[in-house]
Design a protein around this motif. Structure first.
Motif, PDB file in Angstrom:
ATOM      1  N   TRP A  89       0.819  -1.218   0.000  1.00 23.75           N
ATOM      2  CA  TRP A  89       0.000   0.000   0.000  1.00 23.75           C
ATOM      3  C   TRP A  89       0.852   1.267   0.000  1.00 23.75           C
ATOM      4  N   ASP A  90       1.788   1.359   0.912  1.00 21.94           N
ATOM      5  CA  ASP A  90       2.589   2.588   1.025  1.00 21.94           C
ATOM      6  C   ASP A  90       3.544   2.775  -0.148  1.00 21.94           C
ATOM      7  N   ILE A  91       4.227   1.707  -0.530  1.00 18.95           N
ATOM      8  CA  ILE A  91       5.233   1.871  -1.575  1.00 18.95           C
ATOM      9  C   ILE A  91       4.594   2.197  -2.924  1.00 18.95           C
ATOM     10  N   LEU A  92       3.398   1.671  -3.190  1.00 22.87           N
ATOM     11  CA  LEU A  92       2.728   1.974  -4.456  1.00 22.87           C
ATOM     12  C   LEU A  92       2.186   3.397  -4.478  1.00 22.87           C
ATOM     13  N   ARG A  93       1.846   3.942  -3.334  1.00 24.48           N
ATOM     14  CA  ARG A  93       1.350   5.328  -3.302  1.00 24.48           C
ATOM     15  C   ARG A  93       2.477   6.344  -3.334  1.00 24.48           C
ATOM     16  N   GLY A  94       3.659   5.967  -2.849  1.00 23.93           N
ATOM     17  CA  GLY A  94       4.787   6.888  -2.891  1.00 23.93           C
ATOM     18  C   GLY A  94       4.662   8.009  -1.867  1.00 23.93           C
ATOM     19  N   ASP A  95       5.250   9.149  -2.181  1.00 26.02           N
ATOM     20  CA  ASP A  95       5.264  10.299  -1.283  1.00 26.02           C
ATOM     21  C   ASP A  95       3.893  10.965  -1.279  1.00 26.02           C
ATOM     22  N   THR A  96       3.229  10.941  -0.128  1.00 23.96           N
ATOM     23  CA  THR A  96       1.891  11.537  -0.027  1.00 23.96           C
ATOM     24  C   THR A  96       1.907  12.865   0.727  1.00 23.96           C
TER      25      THR A  96
ATOM     26  N   GLN B 217     -20.011   9.289 -14.864  1.00 25.77           N
ATOM     27  CA  GLN B 217     -21.046  10.171 -15.355  1.00 25.77           C
ATOM     28  C   GLN B 217     -21.419   9.762 -16.770  1.00 25.77           C
ATOM     29  N   PRO B 218     -22.666  10.017 -17.185  1.00 31.69           N
ATOM     30  CA  PRO B 218     -23.113   9.620 -18.526  1.00 31.69           C
ATOM     31  C   PRO B 218     -22.148  10.082 -19.610  1.00 31.69           C
ATOM     32  N   GLY B 219     -21.843   9.169 -20.528  1.00 36.14           N
ATOM     33  CA  GLY B 219     -20.917   9.474 -21.615  1.00 36.14           C
ATOM     34  C   GLY B 219     -19.510   8.992 -21.367  1.00 36.14           C
ATOM     35  N   GLU B 220     -19.201   8.661 -20.118  1.00 35.34           N
ATOM     36  CA  GLU B 220     -17.866   8.164 -19.793  1.00 35.34           C
ATOM     37  C   GLU B 220     -17.810   6.651 -19.981  1.00 35.34           C
ATOM     38  N   PRO B 221     -16.612   6.088 -20.203  1.00 33.19           N
ATOM     39  CA  PRO B 221     -16.477   4.624 -20.345  1.00 33.19           C
ATOM     40  C   PRO B 221     -16.894   3.912 -19.067  1.00 33.19           C
ATOM     41  N   LEU B 222     -17.460   2.733 -19.224  1.00 36.41           N
ATOM     42  CA  LEU B 222     -17.869   1.934 -18.082  1.00 36.41           C
ATOM     43  C   LEU B 222     -16.715   1.066 -17.559  1.00 36.41           C
ATOM     44  N   TYR B 223     -15.660   0.956 -18.360  1.00 35.51           N
ATOM     45  CA  TYR B 223     -14.519   0.123 -17.984  1.00 35.51           C
ATOM     46  C   TYR B 223     -13.281   0.990 -17.841  1.00 35.51           C
ATOM     47  N   SER B 224     -12.486   0.720 -16.826  1.00 35.77           N
ATOM     48  CA  SER B 224     -11.233   1.452 -16.633  1.00 35.77           C
ATOM     49  C   SER B 224     -10.134   0.470 -16.261  1.00 35.77           C
ATOM     50  N   GLU B 225      -8.915   0.820 -16.616  1.00 33.08           N
ATOM     51  CA  GLU B 225      -7.772  -0.026 -16.299  1.00 33.08           C
ATOM     52  C   GLU B 225      -6.526   0.830 -16.184  1.00 33.08           C
ATOM     53  N   TRP B 226      -5.692   0.515 -15.209  1.00 31.53           N
ATOM     54  CA  TRP B 226      -4.407   1.195 -15.088  1.00 31.53           C
ATOM     55  C   TRP B 226      -3.414   0.268 -14.399  1.00 31.53           C
ATOM     56  N   GLU B 227      -2.146   0.590 -14.590  1.00 30.67           N
ATOM     57  CA  GLU B 227      -1.077  -0.248 -14.048  1.00 30.67           C
ATOM     58  C   GLU B 227       0.021   0.630 -13.477  1.00 30.67           C
ATOM     59  N   LYS B 228       0.617   0.173 -12.392  1.00 27.28           N
ATOM     60  CA  LYS B 228       1.713   0.897 -11.781  1.00 27.28           C
ATOM     61  C   LYS B 228       2.730  -0.082 -11.238  1.00 27.28           C
ATOM     62  N   THR B 229       4.018   0.197 -11.497  1.00 23.21           N
ATOM     63  CA  THR B 229       5.117  -0.612 -10.978  1.00 23.21           C
ATOM     64  C   THR B 229       6.107   0.303 -10.274  1.00 23.21           C
ATOM     65  N   VAL B 230       6.516  -0.079  -9.074  1.00 32.85           N
ATOM     66  CA  VAL B 230       7.491   0.713  -8.327  1.00 32.85           C
ATOM     67  C   VAL B 230       8.597  -0.212  -7.848  1.00 32.85           C
ATOM     68  N   VAL B 231       9.751   0.371  -7.559  1.00 26.75           N
ATOM     69  CA  VAL B 231      10.909  -0.384  -7.088  1.00 26.75           C
ATOM     70  C   VAL B 231      11.207   0.007  -5.647  1.00 26.75           C
ATOM     71  N   ASN B 232      11.341  -0.988  -4.802  1.00 31.08           N
ATOM     72  CA  ASN B 232      11.753  -0.750  -3.430  1.00 31.08           C
ATOM     73  C   ASN B 232      13.256  -0.458  -3.434  1.00 31.08           C
ATOM     74  N   GLU B 233      13.624   0.768  -3.111  1.00 28.24           N
ATOM     75  CA  GLU B 233      15.016   1.175  -3.203  1.00 28.24           C
ATOM     76  C   GLU B 233      15.903   0.434  -2.204  1.00 28.24           C
ATOM     77  N   GLU B 234      15.325  -0.104  -1.139  1.00 24.74           N
ATOM     78  CA  GLU B 234      16.123  -0.786  -0.130  1.00 24.74           C
ATOM     79  C   GLU B 234      16.660  -2.131  -0.611  1.00 24.74           C
ATOM     80  N   ASN B 235      15.854  -2.835  -1.435  1.00 24.36           N
ATOM     81  CA  ASN B 235      16.293  -4.175  -1.869  1.00 24.36           C
ATOM     82  C   ASN B 235      16.149  -4.428  -3.366  1.00 24.36           C
ATOM     83  N   GLY B 236      15.630  -3.444  -4.102  1.00 24.35           N
ATOM     84  CA  GLY B 236      15.499  -3.597  -5.546  1.00 24.35           C
ATOM     85  C   GLY B 236      14.309  -4.421  -5.995  1.00 24.35           C
ATOM     86  N   HIS B 237      13.494  -4.885  -5.062  1.00 24.01           N
ATOM     87  CA  HIS B 237      12.306  -5.662  -5.428  1.00 24.01           C
ATOM     88  C   HIS B 237      11.257  -4.755  -6.073  1.00 24.01           C
TER      89      HIS B 237
END
Length: 265
Positions: A16-23, A149-169
């Protein structure tokens, strides 16, 4: 609590935290802090999770407690708090059965948390519970959104990849959502992966149907009025500017509990 009863668990909680980054620069962070400065303390952070606002504000000297229904998110928050030398009061409870030992001057519901209760009746019960946790004259502030809202797509998709700087995972999240205009709810499918080198060593598919309920401004106002709140202000984004009349997306609404004689039924 049975793990099947709460959503934020496993890789979802771990990443959760690493994917959100600096908040620290998120707009709601400054807005809610101003609400606290204007209306006072103590404060309750609803859906505090891993402590994005809870630990931040506690570190600033705010008298604030947190509540969340995920023991795994609260465990992460406790670990972070220990590193910071903080000792937050946190409660592992569902909002529909909320029963905390004290009342609050300000209650915050950030990140559209109330919309995770997709049953309107349960959301109403939860808000009534929160109303009861407010001191006379207290304030509840929350963000809420119109997902579709009407007129907008009913389907959404997104992807995010982050690297843990401590271990490279690497951690990857692939999120998909399908909105149903009839039920006014979205179902979700989230794939979480832990990648070491070029290999996916762990992955989890989190599915929820329904996952989130959408609200228009009018629906949000009706919901909070049914919970017993007497005064209401709607703001544009995370500012103190009033919302536009034709704006369907209402990212924040705020309600003030009417001051009453404590002896009045």
């Amino acid at each position: 609590m049975d793990s099947a009863e709460y959503e934020y668990k496993g890789l979802m909680a771990e990443t959760w935290d690493i994917l959100r980054g600096d908040t620290s620069k998120w707009a709601d962070r400054f807005f809610y802090l101003e609400v606290i400065h204007q209306y006072g303390q103590p404060v309750l952070d609803v859906g505090c999770g891993t402590g994005r606002l809870l630990l931040d504000y506690l570190g600033l000297g705010v008298e604030i407690d947190g509540v969340d229904n995920s023991p795994e998110m609260l465990e992460i928050c406790s670990h972070k708090a220990k590193k910071l030398g903080l000792t937050p009061n946190m409660y592992n409870q569902d909002l529909e059965s909320l029963d905390l030992p004290r009342q609050y001057q300000v209650i915050l519901i950030p990140s559209s948390t109330i919309q995770l209760l997709t049953d309107v009746k349960k959301a109403e019960i939860a808000l009534k519970k929160l109303y009861d946790q407010l001191l006379p004259g207290g304030v509840l502030a929350a963000s809420i959104m119109t997902i579709w809202q009407p007129g907008e797509p009913l389907y959404s998709e997104w992807e995010k990849t982050v690297v843990n700087e401590e271990n490279g995972h690497k951690f990857r999240r692939v999120a998909r959502g399908w909105f149903d205009p009839e039920s006014e709810c979205e179902r979700s499918e989230d794939l979480y992966q832990l990648i070491i080198g070029d290999q996916v060593v762990k992955q989890e598919l989190h599915q929820r149907d329904p996952a989130t309920r959408s609200y228009t401004q009018l629906q949000a106002c009706n919901l909070i009025e049914k919970a017993g709140f007497k005064e209401m202000k709607l703001f544009s984004e995370f500012t103190f500017e009033p919302v536009k009349k034709k704006l369907l997306y209402s990212p924040l609404w705020q309600s003030k509990k009417q001051r009453v004689n404590p002896t009045t039924p």
